[in-house]
Design an enzyme around this catalytic site. Structure first.
Site, PDB file in Angstrom:
ATOM      1  N   HIS A 117       0.696  -1.772   0.355  1.00 37.47           N
ATOM      2  CA  HIS A 117      -0.740  -0.238   0.229  1.00 37.47           C
ATOM      3  C   HIS A 117       0.612   1.423   0.320  1.00 37.47           C
ATOM      4  O   HIS A 117       0.741   2.476  -0.756  1.00 37.47           O
ATOM      5  CB  HIS A 117      -0.684   0.328   1.116  1.00 37.47           C
ATOM      6  CG  HIS A 117      -1.906  -0.790   1.126  1.00 37.47           C
ATOM      7  ND1 HIS A 117      -2.453  -1.821   0.310  1.00 37.47           N
ATOM      8  CD2 HIS A 117      -4.126  -0.457   1.559  1.00 37.47           C
ATOM      9  CE1 HIS A 117      -3.593  -2.627   0.616  1.00 37.47           C
ATOM     10  NE2 HIS A 117      -4.256  -1.318   0.620  1.00 37.47           N
ATOM     11  N   HIS A 124       0.226  -2.316   8.956  1.00 34.90           N
ATOM     12  CA  HIS A 124       1.843  -2.294   8.678  1.00 34.90           C
ATOM     13  C   HIS A 124       2.505  -1.953  10.117  1.00 34.90           C
ATOM     14  O   HIS A 124       2.157  -0.932  10.712  1.00 34.90           O
ATOM     15  CB  HIS A 124       2.306  -1.780   6.975  1.00 34.90           C
ATOM     16  CG  HIS A 124       1.844  -2.908   6.012  1.00 34.90           C
ATOM     17  ND1 HIS A 124       2.344  -3.624   5.869  1.00 34.90           N
ATOM     18  CD2 HIS A 124       0.939  -2.765   5.331  1.00 34.90           C
ATOM     19  CE1 HIS A 124       1.376  -4.847   5.065  1.00 34.90           C
ATOM     20  NE2 HIS A 124       1.247  -3.384   4.326  1.00 34.90           N
TER      21      HIS A 124
END
EC number: 3.6.1.-
Length: 324
Positions: free
Chosen positions: A201, A286
């Site tokens: 991403h 993340h």
């Protein structure tokens, strides 16, 4: 106040030679690194990631929400997720980020077709070549690289495994563990565990945003006569000169009324949404190291496409430079 206004008008109406003389006193930037203006633009990305990471640590709701390191996200149960944007099913993630390269490409195509700064065939063709190179970078990192994409290869090189593959290897299928990818693993109901997973991403959002900022930014600045081009290039004889020497068409004096246009506004919307979702990724998804490697991978792609041509004339002759 009147004097200030008149002074600004006088500068705006000054002869090109006067502005060029003033600009010549500025220190020349190096062709091997981004210009000061580009550095400001690129600094937005690490600043966003740092702010989001700090926010995730300080926010009580985010700190208290369960986090799964296998899925790189907080609990997806709506009653436990710290925010709507922490859920992978949120519409912005599903309809925009998951299709992010398509939205970026649409904004770019509209800009190439509609903005007057790209009115020549050569400029349009070189802009498309740069899009192909950046798209190849995205494709190799996230989709396919002569087999598994670079992200999946990196994951396996650092010790990552598909949990389902390990189970099948124990049952006698020794080929599964070597061939599986993240997509295949998850589709088969397995879990991608261990290793280092570069944030796809962050990579996508940073690279696509930097691409649009570079392509649209320099073209608009030159077209509107807003700012002297501070880029420099290495010529075939080894001399370092201003990028203006390769500008085949002068900047758009007197055309500021169309400096941005509809295509530029659409690009602005895409860039704004990219930065917002980058912030959401920084807060809710993340680890900091996964986000850092996603940022660094995107930066390498940006450097290869936009900085390398400035000091290698042969490459610049093929890919050109935005706005020139």
């Amino acid at each position: 106040m009147v004097t200030t206004r008149r002074g600004a008008e006088t500068w705006a109406e000054a002869a090109p030679s006067t502005r060029a003389s003033a600009a010549s006193t500025r220190p020349r930037s190096s062709p091997y690194v981004p210009t000061p203006l580009e550095q400001i633009g690129l600094a937005i990305f690490p600043a966003t990631l740092i702010f989001g990471t700090i926010f995730s640590v300080l926010s009580p709701q985010t700190r208290s929400a369960p986090y799964d390191h296998v899925t790189q996200s907080h609990a997806q149960d709506p009653t436990m997720a710290p925010s709507y944007f922490a859920r992978k099913s949120n519409l912005f993630n599903v309809l925009f980020v998951k299709q992010g390269w398509g939205w970026m490409s649409l904004a770019f195509i509209l800009f190439v077709l509609l903005h007057p700064s790209l009115s020549t065939q050569v400029r349009r063709l070189q802009a498309c070549v740069r899009w192909v190179l950046v798209t190849a970078c995205w494709f190799f990192v996230t989709q396919w690289f002569f087999g598994p994409p670079i992200i999946d290869r990196g994951f396996r090189w650092t010790g990552g495994r598909c949990e389902l593959a390990e189970m099948e290897v124990e049952m006698g299928d020794t080929s599964v563990g070597e061939k599986v990818t993240a997509v295949a693993c998850k589709a088969a109901g397995g879990k991608w565990k261990g290793g280092h997973d570069i944030s796809g991403h962050v990579f996508l959002l940073v690279l696509s945003t930097a691409f649009l900022m570079e392509e649209v930014g320099w073209a608009v600045l030159r077209w509107a006569n807003w700012r002297e081009d501070e880029r420099t290039v290495v010529m075939a004889d080894g001399a370092t000169k201003s990028a203006n020497v390769e500008a085949g068409v002068a900047a758009g004096a007197g055309r500021a009324q169309s400096w941005f246009g509809l295509s530029g506004k659409i690009t602005g919307v895409v860039v704004g949404l990219n930065l917002w979702m980058l912030l959401m990724t920084a807060i809710y998804f993340h680890t900091w190291f996964e986000k850092l490697t996603g940022l660094l991978t995107a930066t390498v792609g940006f450097y290869v496409v936009y900085i390398v041509p400035r000091f290698i004339p042969a490459v610049r002759g093929v890919v050109g430079m935005p706005g020139i």
